[in-house]
Design a protein around this motif. Structure first.
Motif, PDB file in Angstrom:
ATOM      1  N   LYS A  36       0.854  -1.204   0.000  1.00 40.97           N
ATOM      2  CA  LYS A  36       0.000   0.000   0.000  1.00 40.97           C
ATOM      3  C   LYS A  36       0.887   1.250   0.000  1.00 40.97           C
ATOM      4  N   GLU A  37       1.894   1.255   0.864  1.00 44.38           N
ATOM      5  CA  GLU A  37       2.780   2.429   0.929  1.00 44.38           C
ATOM      6  C   GLU A  37       3.601   2.569  -0.361  1.00 44.38           C
ATOM      7  N   ILE A  38       3.996   1.427  -0.934  1.00 51.05           N
ATOM      8  CA  ILE A  38       4.730   1.456  -2.209  1.00 51.05           C
ATOM      9  C   ILE A  38       3.842   2.088  -3.295  1.00 51.05           C
ATOM     10  N   GLY A  39       2.583   1.683  -3.323  1.00 49.62           N
ATOM     11  CA  GLY A  39       1.646   2.234  -4.320  1.00 49.62           C
ATOM     12  C   GLY A  39       1.451   3.728  -4.148  1.00 49.62           C
ATOM     13  N   GLU A  40       1.328   4.165  -2.898  1.00 49.34           N
ATOM     14  CA  GLU A  40       1.144   5.600  -2.629  1.00 49.34           C
ATOM     15  C   GLU A  40       2.392   6.383  -3.045  1.00 49.34           C
ATOM     16  N   THR A  41       3.543   5.805  -2.772  1.00 47.97           N
ATOM     17  CA  THR A  41       4.803   6.500  -3.079  1.00 47.97           C
ATOM     18  C   THR A  41       4.985   6.656  -4.594  1.00 47.97           C
ATOM     19  N   PHE A  42       4.757   5.575  -5.355  1.00 46.01           N
ATOM     20  CA  PHE A  42       4.877   5.686  -6.814  1.00 46.01           C
ATOM     21  C   PHE A  42       3.842   6.674  -7.377  1.00 46.01           C
ATOM     22  N   ALA A  43       2.632   6.618  -6.824  1.00 47.96           N
ATOM     23  CA  ALA A  43       1.575   7.510  -7.334  1.00 47.96           C
ATOM     24  C   ALA A  43       1.980   8.973  -7.156  1.00 47.96           C
ATOM     25  N   LYS A  44       2.602   9.292  -6.025  1.00 51.42           N
ATOM     26  CA  LYS A  44       3.060  10.674  -5.786  1.00 51.42           C
ATOM     27  C   LYS A  44       4.192  11.033  -6.745  1.00 51.42           C
ATOM     28  N   LYS A  45       5.149  10.120  -6.906  1.00 51.25           N
ATOM     29  CA  LYS A  45       6.309  10.419  -7.760  1.00 51.25           C
ATOM     30  C   LYS A  45       5.893  10.642  -9.214  1.00 51.25           C
ATOM     31  N   PHE A  46       4.887   9.903  -9.668  1.00 50.30           N
ATOM     32  CA  PHE A  46       4.517   9.993 -11.086  1.00 50.30           C
ATOM     33  C   PHE A  46       3.187  10.740 -11.291  1.00 50.30           C
ATOM     34  N   ALA A  47       2.826  11.593 -10.331  1.00 48.95           N
ATOM     35  CA  ALA A  47       1.582  12.373 -10.477  1.00 48.95           C
ATOM     36  C   ALA A  47       1.723  13.386 -11.612  1.00 48.95           C
ATOM     37  N   ASN A  48       0.613  13.759 -12.191  1.00 43.35           N
ATOM     38  CA  ASN A  48       0.552  14.843 -13.193  1.00 43.35           C
ATOM     39  C   ASN A  48       1.387  14.603 -14.446  1.00 43.35           C
ATOM     40  N   GLN A  49       1.508  13.350 -14.847  1.00 46.00           N
ATOM     41  CA  GLN A  49       2.247  13.030 -16.083  1.00 46.00           C
ATOM     42  C   GLN A  49       1.301  12.554 -17.180  1.00 46.00           C
ATOM     43  N   GLY A  50       0.025  12.563 -16.888  1.00 40.82           N
ATOM     44  CA  GLY A  50      -0.952  12.092 -17.875  1.00 40.82           C
ATOM     45  C   GLY A  50      -0.986  10.574 -18.025  1.00 40.82           C
ATOM     46  N   ILE A  51      -0.430   9.874 -17.032  1.00 41.60           N
ATOM     47  CA  ILE A  51      -0.372   8.393 -17.119  1.00 41.60           C
ATOM     48  C   ILE A  51      -1.784   7.810 -17.046  1.00 41.60           C
ATOM     49  N   ASN A  52      -2.110   6.944 -18.012  1.00 42.53           N
ATOM     50  CA  ASN A  52      -3.435   6.314 -17.985  1.00 42.53           C
ATOM     51  C   ASN A  52      -3.374   4.791 -17.977  1.00 42.53           C
ATOM     52  N   LYS A  53      -2.157   4.224 -18.011  1.00 46.28           N
ATOM     53  CA  LYS A  53      -2.008   2.748 -17.933  1.00 46.28           C
ATOM     54  C   LYS A  53      -0.711   2.430 -17.180  1.00 46.28           C
ATOM     55  N   ILE A  54      -0.769   1.356 -16.409  1.00 45.46           N
ATOM     56  CA  ILE A  54       0.455   0.816 -15.794  1.00 45.46           C
ATOM     57  C   ILE A  54       0.697  -0.548 -16.419  1.00 45.46           C
ATOM     58  N   VAL A  55       1.941  -0.819 -16.781  1.00 45.62           N
ATOM     59  CA  VAL A  55       2.281  -2.113 -17.380  1.00 45.62           C
ATOM     60  C   VAL A  55       3.393  -2.758 -16.557  1.00 45.62           C
ATOM     61  N   THR A  56       3.186  -4.035 -16.206  1.00 47.38           N
ATOM     62  CA  THR A  56       4.179  -4.786 -15.455  1.00 47.38           C
ATOM     63  C   THR A  56       4.315  -6.179 -16.064  1.00 47.38           C
ATOM     64  N   ILE A  57       5.134  -7.029 -15.430  1.00 49.22           N
ATOM     65  CA  ILE A  57       5.276  -8.420 -15.891  1.00 49.22           C
ATOM     66  C   ILE A  57       4.800  -9.338 -14.776  1.00 49.22           C
ATOM     67  N   GLU A  58       4.096 -10.426 -15.149  1.00 46.46           N
ATOM     68  CA  GLU A  58       3.725 -11.384 -14.113  1.00 46.46           C
ATOM     69  C   GLU A  58       4.994 -12.085 -13.618  1.00 46.46           C
ATOM     70  N   SER A  59       5.076 -12.517 -12.371  1.00 50.68           N
ATOM     71  CA  SER A  59       4.018 -12.346 -11.414  1.00 50.68           C
ATOM     72  C   SER A  59       4.370 -11.317 -10.327  1.00 50.68           C
ATOM     73  N   SER A  60       5.663 -11.123 -10.090  1.00 55.79           N
ATOM     74  CA  SER A  60       6.001 -10.321  -8.905  1.00 55.79           C
ATOM     75  C   SER A  60       5.801  -8.820  -9.067  1.00 55.79           C
ATOM     76  N   GLY A  61       5.595  -8.356 -10.287  1.00 57.83           N
ATOM     77  CA  GLY A  61       5.330  -6.928 -10.467  1.00 57.83           C
ATOM     78  C   GLY A  61       3.878  -6.578 -10.166  1.00 57.83           C
TER      79      GLY A  61
END
Ligand code: 5GP
Length: 194
Positions: A36-61
């Motif tokens: 949860k804290e990791i998600g909040e931290t990334f969201a703050k770092k990448f705010a206001n960039q117009g991001i509309n998709k997150i892409v990762t690789i299964e499974s640990s991402g």
């Protein structure tokens, strides 16, 4: 991110070949409070960039990516490592060499979920030699989408993936950067945006 560094010190184990085992909270058992804290931290770092998709690789991402997507209010796509009856064509595909498994696998994303109008944040658990990120970048390029950057939970700063990708002008934000795993001892790098 201090809570992540504390967790790595408490529960991380150094394996031969400079591999950090974090099965206790990221790669097998998952710590949702930390995610949860990791998600909040990334969201703050990448705010206001117009991001509309997150892409990762299964499974640990997937766990950190979903928490980031929840905080940013955007969908999360995980590149799949195996094709199936429901995922066999209409795909962007590329091959990725896995550092930990020492095998090459093909990863795929359906064309239904990524296209030229998308602004993408890549997310992954580890950055070592950069092969996983290069594969994801290839998929973003095949889709004609825009790359906003990459969020990495743990960067192994003594391997050169992060350096090479940053030299190409790609924004990479790592929440913990490891300077060394020598003699079984975990040392963090003090530099960077951690
Ligand atoms: P790269 O492709 O950058 O060389 O490595 C990234 C991928 O390899 C990550 O997705 C992760 O699965 C795996 N990986 C690389 N180094 C480590 C490590 O020290 N520990 C763990 N648990 N996974 C690693």
């Amino acid at each position: 991110m201090q809570a992540l560094k504390d967790k790595i010190m408490q529960e991380g184990k150094v394996l031969p070949g400079s591999v950090l085992k974090v099965d206790a909270f990221l790669n097998h058992q998952i710590d949702p409070v930390l995610m949860k804290e990791i998600g909040e931290t990334f969201a703050k770092k990448f705010a206001n960039q117009g991001i509309n998709k997150i892409v990762t690789i299964e499974s640990s991402g997937i766990a950190p990516a979903v928490m980031t997507g929840l905080n940013m209010g955007v969908p999360v796509i995980f590149a799949r490592k195996s094709k199936s009856l429901t995922l066999k064509d209409h795909l962007y595909s590329t091959s990725v060499y896995s550092y930990t498994k020492q095998t090459t696998s093909e990863i795929s994303v359906s064309k239904d979920f990524l296209g030229k109008d998308d602004v993408v944040l890549l997310l992954d658990d580890f950055l070592a030699n950069g092969q996983a990120l290069y594969g994801l970048i290839d998929i973003v390029n095949q889709a004609g989408a825009k790359l906003a950057g990459a969020g990495i939970v743990i960067e192994k700063g003594f391997q050169d993936g992060g350096k090479k990708l940053r030299q190409q002008g790609i924004r990479i934000e790592s929440l913990a950067t490891i300077a060394s795993l020598q003699d079984g001892k975990i040392t963090f790098s003090e530099s960077g945006a951690n």
